[in-house]
Write an enzyme that holds these catalytic residues in place. Structure first.
Site, PDB file in Angstrom:
ATOM      1  N   CYS A 279      -3.077   0.437   9.647  1.00  0.00           N
ATOM      2  CA  CYS A 279      -4.077  -0.514   9.133  1.00  0.00           C
ATOM      3  C   CYS A 279      -5.121  -0.918  10.168  1.00  0.00           C
ATOM      4  O   CYS A 279      -6.224  -1.317   9.809  1.00  0.00           O
ATOM      5  CB  CYS A 279      -3.407  -1.794   8.659  1.00  0.00           C
TER       6      CYS A 279
ATOM      7  N   HIS B   7       0.831  -1.210   0.000  1.00  0.00           N
ATOM      8  CA  HIS B   7       0.000   0.000   0.000  1.00  0.00           C
ATOM      9  C   HIS B   7       0.869   1.265   0.000  1.00  0.00           C
ATOM     10  O   HIS B   7       1.999   1.244   0.507  1.00  0.00           O
ATOM     11  CB  HIS B   7      -0.884   0.029   1.260  1.00  0.00           C
TER      12      HIS B   7
HETATM   13  N1  GLY Z   1      -2.818  -8.896   4.579  1.00  0.00           N
HETATM   14  C1  GLY Z   1      -3.171  -7.564   4.270  1.00  0.00           C
HETATM   15  C2  GLY Z   1      -3.681  -7.472   2.893  1.00  0.00           C
HETATM   16  O1  GLY Z   1      -3.103  -8.089   2.024  1.00  0.00           O
HETATM   17  O2  GLY Z   1      -4.644  -6.838   2.610  1.00  0.00           O
END
Ligand code: GLY
Length: 250
Positions: free
Chosen positions: A243, A156
């Protein structure tokens, strides 16, 4: 008149199936559910100690990545954007997050064919900067009238860069080119800690992972107040500090 603002941190319990999470750029390794849950509890306690009211989204034990609520929404001052996650396995996470967010904000839903993970959205001032990734496409950038950001080699945009004060980004220059943020100062992570750019800012406090002590020292030497939390088990699920919560000022 009472003008006290309440800061809500929306979180969700770790799924017992977290070891089955999506992984893109890191290798799978065993994840100890009990340890991950304990670390998540400590993360919530730290947020609470910094003045956040913790609000839980309904647990989703069958959704391995559901603890990572950031990817399901983006909370702005006057609206909450409900995403359409890029991984099919994560699409079912958003409605329960929306159920909670509708208490605090009107909702705007990203529509097909857009795909968007909240982890790709960096809100700087009034502008959305969106990393175009394997999870987030240009249609999402267009629907949200955002600034597209290119990055590489990580899941991300917020794996590569996060804001740590009004004028400053912490970033990994190998993953994202700082010239895409011409109005901001940039501090580079220690080169030995490529995953160290994911910090969670709450006013003048920077929540930071215990996994990146060199970058932590760098931040402290620059005068930042850094609060450290161990999320090493959650990091095995390709996640960072941002997150695990959605923060809304009310
Ligand atoms: N494990 C976090 C994702 O891949 O969204």
């Amino acid at each position: 008149m009472n003008n006290t603002r309440v800061r809500v941190a929306i979180t969700r319990a770790v799924s017992p199936r977290i070891a089955e999470c999506e992984l893109s750029y890191i290798a799978r390794q065993p994840i100890d559910f009990a340890r991950a849950a304990a670390q998540h509890d400590a993360y919530e306690r730290l947020l609470a100690s910094l003045g956040c009211e913790i609000v839980h989204v309904a647990a989703a034990p069958d959704m391995p990545d559901s603890v990572f609520v950031e990817d399901a929404a983006v909370v702005l001052d006057d609206v909450a954007i409900i995403t359409r996650p890029g991984a099919q396995s994560r699409r079912g996470e958003v409605d329960s997050v929306a159920d909670v967010l509708q208490r605090y904000r009107p909702l705007f839903r990203v529509a097909e064919p857009a795909t968007l993970d909240g982890g790709d959205v960096l809100v700087i001032g009034q502008r959305l900067h969106i990393g175009v990734s394997q999870r987030t496409n240009v249609e999402a950038v267009e629907q949200l009238n955002a600034i597209p950001i290119n990055f590489q080699d990580c899941l991300h945009l917020k794996s590569a860069a996060t804001q740590i004060d009004d004028e400053t980004l912490l970033l990994n220059p190998r993953w994202v080119d700082a010239r895409q943020f011409p109005d901001l100062n940039c501090i580079a992570v220690d080169p030995a800690e490529p995953f160290g750019a994911n910090a969670l800012r709450l006013d003048d406090v920077v929540l930071f992972s215990a996994s990146y002590p060199r970058t932590r020292k760098l931040l402290e030497s620059r005068g930042y107040r850094v609060e450290v939390v161990d999320v090493s088990e959650l990091e095995k699920a390709e996640a960072g500090l941002t997150c695990c919560s959605l923060v809304a000022e009310n």
